[in-house]
Design a protein around this motif. Structure first.
Motif, PDB file in Angstrom:
ATOM      1  N   SER A 220       0.833  -1.195   0.000  1.00 11.83           N
ATOM      2  CA  SER A 220       0.000   0.000   0.000  1.00 11.83           C
ATOM      3  C   SER A 220       0.877   1.258   0.000  1.00 11.83           C
ATOM      4  O   SER A 220       2.034   1.224   0.422  1.00 11.83           O
ATOM      5  CB  SER A 220      -0.939   0.011   1.194  1.00 11.83           C
ATOM      6  OG  SER A 220      -0.217   0.238   2.382  1.00 11.83           O
ATOM      7  N   VAL A 221       0.312   2.354  -0.444  1.00 13.53           N
ATOM      8  CA  VAL A 221       1.041   3.618  -0.536  1.00 13.53           C
ATOM      9  C   VAL A 221       1.504   4.062   0.848  1.00 13.53           C
ATOM     10  O   VAL A 221       2.635   4.525   1.022  1.00 13.53           O
ATOM     11  CB  VAL A 221       0.140   4.707  -1.173  1.00 13.53           C
ATOM     12  CG1 VAL A 221       0.816   6.059  -1.136  1.00 13.53           C
ATOM     13  CG2 VAL A 221      -0.207   4.331  -2.588  1.00 13.53           C
ATOM     14  N   GLN A 222       0.633   3.911   1.836  1.00 11.71           N
ATOM     15  CA  GLN A 222       0.951   4.348   3.194  1.00 11.71           C
ATOM     16  C   GLN A 222       2.171   3.604   3.746  1.00 11.71           C
ATOM     17  O   GLN A 222       3.066   4.209   4.324  1.00 11.71           O
ATOM     18  CB  GLN A 222      -0.267   4.110   4.080  1.00 11.71           C
ATOM     19  CG  GLN A 222      -0.184   4.760   5.428  1.00 11.71           C
ATOM     20  CD  GLN A 222      -1.456   4.558   6.241  1.00 11.71           C
ATOM     21  OE1 GLN A 222      -2.336   3.795   5.857  1.00 11.71           O
ATOM     22  NE2 GLN A 222      -1.543   5.251   7.349  1.00 11.71           N
ATOM     23  N   LYS A 223       2.224   2.300   3.524  1.00 12.48           N
ATOM     24  CA  LYS A 223       3.339   1.490   4.029  1.00 12.48           C
ATOM     25  C   LYS A 223       4.629   1.784   3.256  1.00 12.48           C
ATOM     26  O   LYS A 223       5.723   1.752   3.825  1.00 12.48           O
ATOM     27  CB  LYS A 223       2.996   0.012   3.947  1.00 12.48           C
ATOM     28  CG  LYS A 223       1.907  -0.372   4.936  1.00 12.48           C
ATOM     29  CD  LYS A 223       1.487  -1.812   4.768  1.00 12.48           C
ATOM     30  CE  LYS A 223       0.356  -2.125   5.726  1.00 12.48           C
ATOM     31  NZ  LYS A 223      -0.162  -3.481   5.540  1.00 12.48           N
ATOM     32  N   ALA A 224       4.515   2.060   1.960  1.00 14.67           N
ATOM     33  CA  ALA A 224       5.699   2.382   1.162  1.00 14.67           C
ATOM     34  C   ALA A 224       6.255   3.751   1.554  1.00 14.67           C
ATOM     35  O   ALA A 224       7.470   3.947   1.573  1.00 14.67           O
ATOM     36  CB  ALA A 224       5.348   2.359  -0.322  1.00 14.67           C
ATOM     37  N   CYS A 225       5.371   4.684   1.899  1.00 13.76           N
ATOM     38  CA  CYS A 225       5.807   6.045   2.227  1.00 13.76           C
ATOM     39  C   CYS A 225       6.610   6.100   3.518  1.00 13.76           C
ATOM     40  O   CYS A 225       7.463   6.975   3.675  1.00 13.76           O
ATOM     41  CB  CYS A 225       4.614   6.981   2.305  1.00 13.76           C
ATOM     42  SG  CYS A 225       4.095   7.537   0.669  1.00 13.76           S
ATOM     43  N   PHE A 226       6.360   5.190   4.455  1.00 12.19           N
ATOM     44  CA  PHE A 226       7.165   5.135   5.682  1.00 12.19           C
ATOM     45  C   PHE A 226       8.639   4.930   5.338  1.00 12.19           C
ATOM     46  O   PHE A 226       9.516   5.580   5.903  1.00 12.19           O
ATOM     47  CB  PHE A 226       6.707   3.986   6.592  1.00 12.19           C
ATOM     48  CG  PHE A 226       5.536   4.333   7.460  1.00 12.19           C
ATOM     49  CD1 PHE A 226       5.620   5.350   8.393  1.00 12.19           C
ATOM     50  CD2 PHE A 226       4.349   3.625   7.358  1.00 12.19           C
ATOM     51  CE1 PHE A 226       4.547   5.674   9.203  1.00 12.19           C
ATOM     52  CE2 PHE A 226       3.276   3.946   8.159  1.00 12.19           C
ATOM     53  CZ  PHE A 226       3.365   4.967   9.086  1.00 12.19           C
ATOM     54  N   VAL A 227       8.898   4.043   4.400  1.00 12.67           N
ATOM     55  CA  VAL A 227      10.266   3.728   4.004  1.00 12.67           C
ATOM     56  C   VAL A 227      10.833   4.843   3.122  1.00 12.67           C
ATOM     57  O   VAL A 227      11.996   5.238   3.277  1.00 12.67           O
ATOM     58  CB  VAL A 227      10.313   2.372   3.266  1.00 12.67           C
ATOM     59  CG1 VAL A 227      11.719   2.026   2.840  1.00 12.67           C
ATOM     60  CG2 VAL A 227       9.755   1.278   4.155  1.00 12.67           C
ATOM     61  N   LEU A 228      10.020   5.375   2.208  1.00 12.65           N
ATOM     62  CA  LEU A 228      10.484   6.423   1.300  1.00 12.65           C
ATOM     63  C   LEU A 228      10.849   7.696   2.052  1.00 12.65           C
ATOM     64  O   LEU A 228      11.811   8.376   1.696  1.00 12.65           O
ATOM     65  CB  LEU A 228       9.425   6.719   0.249  1.00 12.65           C
ATOM     66  CG  LEU A 228       9.180   5.613  -0.780  1.00 12.65           C
ATOM     67  CD1 LEU A 228       7.970   5.945  -1.632  1.00 12.65           C
ATOM     68  CD2 LEU A 228      10.394   5.400  -1.647  1.00 12.65           C
ATOM     69  N   ASP A 229      10.109   8.013   3.106  1.00  9.33           N
ATOM     70  CA  ASP A 229      10.411   9.204   3.913  1.00  9.33           C
ATOM     71  C   ASP A 229      11.765   9.083   4.598  1.00  9.33           C
ATOM     72  O   ASP A 229      12.428  10.085   4.850  1.00  9.33           O
ATOM     73  CB  ASP A 229       9.318   9.439   4.956  1.00  9.33           C
ATOM     74  CG  ASP A 229       8.001   9.886   4.324  1.00  9.33           C
ATOM     75  OD1 ASP A 229       8.029  10.353   3.166  1.00  9.33           O
ATOM     76  OD2 ASP A 229       6.954   9.758   4.981  1.00  9.33           O
ATOM     77  N   ALA A 230      12.160   7.848   4.910  1.00 10.99           N
ATOM     78  CA  ALA A 230      13.437   7.625   5.606  1.00 10.99           C
ATOM     79  C   ALA A 230      14.642   7.868   4.702  1.00 10.99           C
ATOM     80  O   ALA A 230      15.697   8.285   5.180  1.00 10.99           O
ATOM     81  CB  ALA A 230      13.485   6.211   6.168  1.00 10.99           C
ATOM     82  N   ILE A 231      14.492   7.630   3.384  1.00  9.43           N
ATOM     83  CA  ILE A 231      15.652   7.745   2.483  1.00  9.43           C
ATOM     84  C   ILE A 231      15.664   9.034   1.667  1.00  9.43           C
ATOM     85  O   ILE A 231      16.648   9.329   1.009  1.00  9.43           O
ATOM     86  CB  ILE A 231      15.751   6.538   1.526  1.00  9.43           C
ATOM     87  CG1 ILE A 231      14.558   6.490   0.568  1.00  9.43           C
ATOM     88  CG2 ILE A 231      15.919   5.252   2.286  1.00  9.43           C
ATOM     89  CD1 ILE A 231      14.768   5.583  -0.610  1.00  9.43           C
ATOM     90  N   ARG A 232      14.597   9.815   1.697  1.00  7.16           N
ATOM     91  CA  ARG A 232      14.514  11.034   0.876  1.00  7.16           C
ATOM     92  C   ARG A 232      15.604  12.031   1.280  1.00  7.16           C
ATOM     93  O   ARG A 232      15.767  12.350   2.443  1.00  7.16           O
ATOM     94  CB  ARG A 232      13.144  11.670   1.026  1.00  7.16           C
ATOM     95  CG  ARG A 232      12.884  12.785   0.035  1.00  7.16           C
ATOM     96  CD  ARG A 232      11.481  13.323   0.106  1.00  7.16           C
ATOM     97  NE  ARG A 232      10.526  12.345  -0.399  1.00  7.16           N
ATOM     98  CZ  ARG A 232       9.576  11.779   0.344  1.00  7.16           C
ATOM     99  NH1 ARG A 232       9.460  12.087   1.612  1.00  7.16           N
ATOM    100  NH2 ARG A 232       8.747  10.904  -0.179  1.00  7.16           N
ATOM    101  N   GLY A 233      16.382  12.492   0.294  1.00 12.31           N
ATOM    102  CA  GLY A 233      17.428  13.471   0.533  1.00 12.31           C
ATOM    103  C   GLY A 233      18.767  12.893   0.960  1.00 12.31           C
ATOM    104  O   GLY A 233      19.755  13.609   1.018  1.00 12.31           O
ATOM    105  N   LYS A 234      18.825  11.596   1.251  1.00 12.71           N
ATOM    106  CA  LYS A 234      20.073  10.974   1.702  1.00 12.71           C
ATOM    107  C   LYS A 234      20.938  10.588   0.505  1.00 12.71           C
ATOM    108  O   LYS A 234      20.446  10.405  -0.597  1.00 12.71           O
ATOM    109  CB  LYS A 234      19.749   9.718   2.512  1.00 12.71           C
ATOM    110  CG  LYS A 234      18.928   9.997   3.765  1.00 12.71           C
ATOM    111  CD  LYS A 234      19.538   9.292   4.929  1.00 12.71           C
ATOM    112  CE  LYS A 234      18.891   9.505   6.260  1.00 12.71           C
ATOM    113  NZ  LYS A 234      17.752  10.347   6.420  1.00 12.71           N
ATOM    114  N   ASP A 235      22.244  10.460   0.751  1.00 18.40           N
ATOM    115  CA  ASP A 235      23.105   9.971  -0.326  1.00 18.40           C
ATOM    116  C   ASP A 235      22.869   8.477  -0.522  1.00 18.40           C
ATOM    117  O   ASP A 235      22.339   7.799   0.349  1.00 18.40           O
ATOM    118  CB  ASP A 235      24.584  10.277  -0.038  1.00 18.40           C
ATOM    119  CG  ASP A 235      25.071   9.605   1.214  1.00 18.40           C
ATOM    120  OD1 ASP A 235      25.918   8.715   1.104  1.00 18.40           O
ATOM    121  OD2 ASP A 235      24.588   9.973   2.306  1.00 18.40           O
ATOM    122  N   VAL A 236      23.267   7.988  -1.678  1.00 22.64           N
ATOM    123  CA  VAL A 236      22.893   6.647  -2.117  1.00 22.64           C
ATOM    124  C   VAL A 236      23.425   5.545  -1.190  1.00 22.64           C
ATOM    125  O   VAL A 236      22.711   4.592  -0.881  1.00 22.64           O
ATOM    126  CB  VAL A 236      23.383   6.448  -3.573  1.00 22.64           C
ATOM    127  CG1 VAL A 236      23.347   5.006  -3.978  1.00 22.64           C
ATOM    128  CG2 VAL A 236      22.525   7.260  -4.511  1.00 22.64           C
TER     129      VAL A 236
END
Length: 128
Positions: A31-47
């Motif tokens: 679900s979008v909600q569950k994916a966004c938890f993880v995406l918020d953690a990596i946004r803006g970070k280096d690879v």
């Protein structure tokens, strides 16, 4: 109606195209909600730190997003000739996909609907 010849219109449209390396996964069974938890953690970070975060994150979505991030890195190296050490996660988002409807039998002949949600996940990288 647009002005100019068709080839000229196409040339102008392609000039505005985003040239940053990206990867997109359609119809991910999360679900979008569950994916966004993880995406918020990596946004803006280096690879490298984003990959480390995804490797040890216990959520199911992190394994999917890790694979997607690795694909985006490979696109940057092979298609754009970028160096992996200079890359960072510029954008990452999940959009709502279609929902599979299933039926769960309940007491006294009733049926409850179960919705199995899907999402379209996109990761866009950029160079520092």
């Amino acid at each position: 109606m647009a002005k100019g010849h068709r080839s000229q219109i196409k040339r102008e449209r392609n000039a505005n195209k985003d040239t940053r390396p990206s990867a997109k996964l359609s119809y991910a069974r999360v679900s979008v909600q569950k994916a966004c938890f993880v995406l918020d953690a990596i946004r803006g970070k280096d690879v490298t730190s984003a990959l480390a975060l995804l490797t040890y994150n216990p959520r199911y979505a992190s394994s999917i997003i890790k694979k997607l991030l690795e694909s985006a890195i490979a696109n940057a190296e092979n298609n754009n000739g970028m160096n992996a050490e200079n890359l960072y996660v510029a954008e990452c988002y999940a959009n709502k996909g279609p929902t599979m409807k299933r039926v769960r039998p309940r007491a006294q002949g009733r049926a409850y609907r179960i919705e199995k949600r899907m999402s379209h996940i996109t990761v866009v990288l950029d160079e520092r």
